[in-house]
Design an enzyme around this catalytic site. Structure first.
Site, short mmCIF file in Angstrom:
data_model
loop_
_atom_site.label_atom_id
_atom_site.label_comp_id
_atom_site.label_asym_id
_atom_site.label_seq_id
_atom_site.Cartn_x
_atom_site.Cartn_y
_atom_site.Cartn_z
N GLY A 1 -27.66 -9.90 5.10
CA GLY A 1 -27.08 -10.13 6.41
C GLY A 1 -25.58 -10.02 6.42
N ARG A 2 -24.90 -11.06 5.92
CA ARG A 2 -23.44 -11.09 5.98
C ARG A 2 -22.77 -9.89 5.30
NH1 ARG A 2 -25.13 -16.41 5.76
NH2 ARG A 2 -24.23 -17.80 7.34
N GLN B 1 -37.85 -8.55 15.65
CA GLN B 1 -38.30 -9.87 15.25
C GLN B 1 -38.55 -10.69 16.51
OE1 GLN B 1 -35.72 -13.24 13.79
NE2 GLN B 1 -36.58 -12.64 11.80
N TYR C 1 -37.90 -22.94 14.10
CA TYR C 1 -38.22 -22.55 15.47
C TYR C 1 -39.69 -22.87 15.73
CZ TYR C 1 -33.62 -20.45 15.15
OH TYR C 1 -32.27 -20.26 14.97
N ARG D 1 -41.74 -13.75 8.80
CA ARG D 1 -40.68 -14.49 8.10
C ARG D 1 -41.09 -15.94 8.01
NH1 ARG D 1 -34.12 -14.29 8.56
NH2 ARG D 1 -34.53 -12.66 7.03
N SER E 1 -30.80 -7.68 7.47
CA SER E 1 -31.52 -8.88 7.87
C SER E 1 -31.29 -9.20 9.34
CB SER E 1 -31.04 -10.06 7.02
OG SER E 1 -31.89 -11.18 7.19
#
Length: 794
Positions: free
Chosen positions: A718-719, A490, A572, A620, A412
């Site tokens: 991700g993590r 991205q 955003y 996304r 991610s």
């Protein structure tokens, strides 16, 4: 102690029997119905619950065992075919039989039970007794009398359901889905003796209105049944009933009510079972939970020095267990309420989806129960023949547009805030290159900003000049030359969330006047009270930012990125246009959803034109704002459909981060239901875009479960990739997969085998941990003669 128990159902009677064994208590139970009155048919109990009952009272367990039905299989009937999965280990008993066992046990132990008698007022009971237990169900009169102490909240489900019985003994836990022109009608059925089975018929409100409403001539009175629907139920499920009769007992159409309470005890009054909490019937939890509550409450009262401490210990022990069950039940309830979304799935996927709907049963867990069932579903998923070796779903290839990926794992996009003047550094080369070496099919960059003032922080990367382009080309070249992974970029603009400090200096903490820059947005609404008020963009300024996106896309194409993702999530700039919480414009770029989507779609179109036609684009989105009045799951489908119609090849489904006062419902893979809804409304089953699930997905077991059930086409993590850059390759090794979808780089090949752990027998540690927990620990401790025998564990 003097103990008063309101409610002579299974929970109240079982608690009374347990307490009578643990001390010389004066116990009185009040039950408003007659001793032989009961509503419903059979109840399901898990092996874990039965183990606790056996430990606590062998006499009750033995009497129940004589009357129980046991079975292992689940049959899923779908479009004329049946899929069977074994190894599940169910047990059920008639509710009347269970009450009889507990009534006789209470009589043996000297418990006083008043039938056909309403209990005295709660205040009177509290004054006259050391302990008062409200075990009088979801409509608890005792709880209602002290409503301010417990904070009860009830959520009503969307489907209608009715409890029935039949004198046909089902051979397995049976699910049947019947599609009618008016909607889907479902049957849940299971045996509870050698003579009868329980049936729950469920359907959506619109289908009920069309099929059953006119058959209900009046509302049934207390204890009466709605008999007008039975003939149609028999007709719909004639194959399952096989000529057997339907039985009614206070059977009426209802909507399930999920009860949650803020507190379970006040003074010497405590709630038990359905008086404190309910969980949807589709996971068979009601009687199980109340009997486990009774076991825990009795144990705490015996262990602790005083009632107050015991009640606090009881609530502390049971509340997390119940909350977990309610989360699983909510997922299961939602699945059945939305079953029309899944009936078009192939038989193997539909059955797997149903069995894993609550997320408590997973791909790996189901394999342990029935390996043949899972392997058959895997062969179907990868398009192999019946003789082909099964492949874990995560290691089946997939296409996004024209881009072929070796597997369905995505790294991610993760901001690392380590650039200078927007230029990615060696850190980015090692970070992204390392993730590609780790075996993921697709690696995504962090949000790459399209202008200096479009950055979130001074450490964010960009793609607005030649130096940045050259640095990104270096990263892309490494991924392409050294790994089979693909790499995507991205693109985004920070909007009103820009000009903030690095994450570790304070998330969303604004920069001071000397280092910051002006922020912009669709409206002059700051992200939070401490963030700057954004400048409301003019139409000309919006065109300028659109052109910056297009220029960045052309630069990304020159860098040879394989995929471009447009960031329309997390509050955003483009996301803030979509949400009504941040967009209050009155021109053509505000108002309804179509207006609010207009600018993000214009940017998408400009980027799509600038980006090579043969390379795919994803978007996304934030599928919910987690805030009243914001984007919700229904709107997210419309958003995804709009981008799909404009040519998006994939929808990357995230949530939230749009307003600072959001209230997310965090939990394991908590965002996946939103991806599921989008995929099964506009995604791949409908020749739409691929759907990427993201958010608290951390295990390869969950990835396989999500993919095989058809909840998403890819999973982004991700993590877990920060914790383990070789996460995908390690997942392959742990599943004994050594195929082409997970190839170790030659310099790393010596590490492709799992190291020895020293464990020589017994289940893997992960499975061993699943077998422990507060309930099992409590069962192990139960010993009325000398309680407790050992310290609690788990």
């Amino acid at each position: 102690m003097r103990i008063a128990i309101a409610g002579g159902g299974p929970g109240g009677l079982y608690l009374a029997a347990l307490l009578a064994q643990l001390g010389r208590h004066d116990i009185t139970v009040w039950e408003q119905n007659a001793a032989d009155d009961t509503f419903g048919f059979g109840v399901v109990l898990s092996d874990e619950t039965l183990g606790g009952i056996e430990q606590a009272d062998p006499a009750v367990f033995a009497a129940m065992s004589e009357r129980m039905a046991r079975w292992d299989d689940i049959d899923v009937h779908h479009r004329g075919a049946v899929s069977t999965s074994g190894g599940h280990g169910f047990a059920a008993i008639g509710r009347r039989d269970l009450l009889g066992v507990l009534q006789r046990r209470c009589a043996e132990l000297g418990v006083t039970v008043h039938y056909r008698t309403r209990c005295p007022d709660a205040a009177v009971l509290q004054a006259d007794h050391d302990l008062v237990v409200a075990a009088d169900g979801v409509n608890s009169a005792v709880r209602a009398a002290r409503a301010e102490d417990f904070g009860a909240r009830i959520a009503t489900g969307r489907s209608r359901y009715m409890w029935l019985g039949t004198d046909r003994v089902f051979p397995a836990f049976t699910f049947d889905v019947v599609e009618t022109p008016c909607g889907v009608v479902q049957l849940h059925g299971y045996p509870y003796s050698d003579r009868a089975s329980t049936i729950v018929v469920e359907t959506s409100e619109p289908a009920w209105e069309r099929l059953f409403r006119d058959r209900c001539s009046r509302d049934p009175g207390p204890g009466e049944s709605d008999l007008g629907s039975l003939e149609l139920v028999e007709e719909l499920f004639t194959d399952r009933l096989d000529g057997a009769a339907l039985l009614a007992n206070a059977s009426r159409w209802s909507r399930f009510r999920t009860l949650r309470t803020d507190r379970w005890h006040a003074g010497n009054l405590v709630l038990l079972g359905d008086a404190a909490h309910t969980a949807h019937f589709s996971i068979g939890s009601g009687t199980k939970l109340v009997m486990e509550d009774a076991l825990a409450l009795a144990a705490c009262l015996h262990e602790q020095e005083d009632v107050a401490t015991a009640l606090a210990a009881y609530e502390a022990e049971r509340r997390p267990v119940v909350a977990s069950t309610q989360r699983a039940a909510a997922a299961s309830q939602a699945w059945f309420e939305d079953v029309d979304r899944y009936v078009g799935q192939e038989r193997q996927q539909f059955a797997f989806n149903l069995l894993t709907r609550s997320r408590r049963v997973t791909h790996d867990n189901l394999r342990t129960r029935d390996a043949a069932f899972v392997e058959s579903a895997e062969r179907w998923f990868c398009g192999g023949s019946a003789e082909a070796d099964p492949v874990p779903p995560m290691f089946t290839p997939v296409r996004i547009g024209g881009l072929a990926l070796p597997n369905r794992v995505v790294v991610s996009a993760m901001d690392v805030y380590s650039a200078r003047d927007g230029v990615p550094a060696d850190f980015h080369l090692v970070h992204l290159g390392g993730k590609a070496l780790g075996g993921a099919g697709l690696v995504m960059t962090e949000m790459v900003c399209v202008s200096p003032t479009g950055r979130i922080t001074p450490g964010c990367t960009g793609l607005w000049n030649a130096e940045q382009e050259a640095a990104w080309r270096r990263v892309v070249d490494f991924v392409h030359s050294s790994t089979p992974s693909r790499i995507g970029v991205q693109l985004g603009h920070s909007g009103r969330k820009g000009s903030t400090r690095l994450m570790w200096e304070g998330i969303d903490e604004p920069l001071d006047d000397t280092g910051g820059w002006p922020v912009v947005g669709p409206s002059a609404i700051p992200y939070s009270a401490r963030n700057a008020v954004p400048h409301e963009l003019t139409a000309g300024e919006m065109r300028g930012i659109r052109d910056e996106f297009a220029a960045a896309a052309r630069a990304a194409a020159r860098c040879e990125f394989d995929l471009l993702e447009l960031h329309v999530a997390h509050g955003y700039l483009l996301s803030s246009f979509v949400s009504p919480l941040s967009n209050r414009r009155t021109d053509r770029y505000g108002g309804d959803l179509d207006g609010r989507l207009r600018y993000p779609l214009e940017v998408f179109d400009a980027v799509r034109e600038a980006w090579p036609a043969e390379r795919p684009m994803s978007v996304r989105i934030s599928a919910t704002d987690w805030h009243p009045g914001g984007i919700d799951a229904g709107a997210s489908v419309a958003i995804a459909r709009a981008f799909a119609e404009h040519g998006a090849d994939a929808i990357d489904v995230s949530t939230g981060q749009v307003v600072s006062e959001e209230a997310p419902e965090f939990g394991r893979s908590y965002q996946t239901p939103f991806a599921d809804r989008i995929r099964n409304s506009v995604g791949r089953p409908h020749d739409g875009p691929a759907v990427i699930a993201v958010g608290a997905i951390s295990s390869w077991d969950d990835v396989n479960s999500i993919l095989l059930a058809g909840r998403a086409d890819l999973c982004a993590l991700g993590r877990p990739h920060l914790y383990d850059p070789q996460w995908t390759l390690h997942a392959a090794a742990e599943q004994d997969y050594a195929g082409p979808a997970a190839v170790w780089p030659e310099p790393f090949a010596a590490g492709s085998r799992r190291p020895r752990t020293g464990r020589t027998d017994g289940p893997p540690p992960r499975l061993d941990l699943l077998r422990r927990g507060p309930v099992r620990a409590r069962h192990a401790r139960w010993n009325p003669a000398g309680f407790p025998p050992e310290p609690a564990r788990g």
